[in-house]
Design an enzyme around this catalytic site. Sequence first.
Site, PDB file in Angstrom:
ATOM      1  N   HIS A  18       7.966  -3.329   0.534  1.00 17.77           N
ATOM      2  CA  HIS A  18       8.537  -2.235   1.336  1.00 17.77           C
ATOM      3  C   HIS A  18       9.073  -2.760   2.661  1.00 17.77           C
ATOM      4  O   HIS A  18      10.159  -2.419   3.095  1.00 17.77           O
ATOM      5  CB  HIS A  18       7.483  -1.149   1.600  1.00 17.77           C
ATOM      6  CG  HIS A  18       7.431  -0.100   0.531  1.00 17.77           C
ATOM      7  ND1 HIS A  18       6.765  -0.288  -0.649  1.00 17.77           N
ATOM      8  CD2 HIS A  18       7.969   1.148   0.468  1.00 17.77           C
ATOM      9  CE1 HIS A  18       6.894   0.798  -1.392  1.00 17.77           C
ATOM     10  NE2 HIS A  18       7.622   1.687  -0.749  1.00 17.77           N
ATOM     11  N   LYS A  34      -2.212   6.391  -5.108  1.00 19.28           N
ATOM     12  CA  LYS A  34      -3.506   7.082  -5.022  1.00 19.28           C
ATOM     13  C   LYS A  34      -3.862   7.249  -3.557  1.00 19.28           C
ATOM     14  O   LYS A  34      -3.480   6.418  -2.720  1.00 19.28           O
ATOM     15  CB  LYS A  34      -4.587   6.303  -5.766  1.00 19.28           C
ATOM     16  CG  LYS A  34      -4.910   4.965  -5.110  1.00 19.28           C
ATOM     17  CD  LYS A  34      -6.166   4.361  -5.671  1.00 19.28           C
ATOM     18  CE  LYS A  34      -6.415   2.957  -5.143  1.00 19.28           C
ATOM     19  NZ  LYS A  34      -7.298   2.911  -3.980  1.00 19.28           N
TER      20      LYS A  34
END
Lengths: 182, 280
Positions: free
Chosen positions: A37, A102
Amino acid sequence: MKVKIETPLVLEQAKKLRAGDIVEITGTIYTARDAAHKRMLTEYEETGKLPFDIKNAVIYYAGPAPEKPGMVIGSAGPTTSYRMDAYAPKLIELGQTGMIGKGARNQQVVDTMKKYGAVYFGATGGAGALLANHIKKSEVIAYEDLGAEAIRKLYVKDFPAIVIIDSLGNNLYETEPPKYRQ
Amino acid sequence: MREISVDLVRDAIKTMCIEANCILSDDVYQAIEKAKTTESSAVGRELLCQLTKNADIAKRDYMPICQDTGMAIIFLEIGQDVHFYGGYLEDAVNEGVRLGYEEGYLRKSIVKDPFIRVNTGDNTPAVIHTQIVPGDKVDITVAPKGFGSENMSRIFMMKPSDGIEGAKDAIVQAVKEAGPNPCPPMVVGVGCGGSFEKCALLAKKALLRPIGSVSPIPHIYEMEKELLERMNKTGIGPQGLGGNTTVLGVHVESFPTHIAGMPIAVNISCHVTRHTHTIL
């Protein structure tokens, strides 16, 4: 509700999904975690390009274990998503419609999801062997030097997940635990 | 004096790294099985079923239970009558980790520097804790630790006036704040007393205890019981999606401390809490 969805995840479909929907995802998704990222967005600032088409893309926050000979991929469960909170809003702005991970997200991510119509799916953390069975193809498409953190293009079939936060901001992590609090 | 080749240590560590990551230890498996019968949420029960199914697949295909195969945490209790030969012990341990993570197709998750984050490529170095004990045996524990849960761990330098009630509140609060992030149901290791680093080590060691084991110290035993109950009433549940299985076990270890202090460390672990043990 059980919903079968396909990727690329078009905005109309993303907006229809509701927190609590149990989904099975089929199609192409991309893995990216912390280091990928960071590099993607640095590169985007410099070149205006990303390593894959972000429009209607679903990113899976995951760094799989290496595949054994003859296998498509090693264990491949989700990683904890909040570490990508610093990067997710920009990618949503650029067209990303789905995230699989999650754990909790911050308010800025949720606000951006509401603004642009993105959805956050939860896959079962720690069920990497089970989830790997739903991954039919895997190919490293960028940042190979990052090892487990390289960007992979995956083809998944009936990949099981649950809508944790929908495009209206409904959030299972906020609505469900109080029902069981004693 | 007993002579032990460091190659023996290397080979043991290699095998244990792979085993710990691919075979869910029986105590954890049984704790999840038991939770299936007591979990109040239907989604929670389904998630617990996924976890044992996942463990079955991992064992069958000999692949990691979870892709985060962890940082290798290694405890060596070395009998003082042992002499190692054939090389430096820590090199042998790291060589065992390197071979285990390579041959076991385990993920390499270690970066060389916390700020300049370049992967070392072989999951070394391990974190090695050695202790000299009486005798001529070498007791090895390999406990690969994932960081989804490690990141949720906390340390509190509390005041003596906070007392045991204050400690319990802080520990429960750490679990509440961890919420869905560490892959609940969690296993919680708590260290009380000692110094700053001692209580953290005690908390880590508490995670090595088999789930369901209890403290032999009466007030610590009561504390474990109360913490387990309070944590399972938080509502967090499996994967944070609600339920009464938030933790599978709470283990508390304690140690004498300074008149001015009451350090408390909470090491949070996930439902894959890995620990293998052998004696050479």
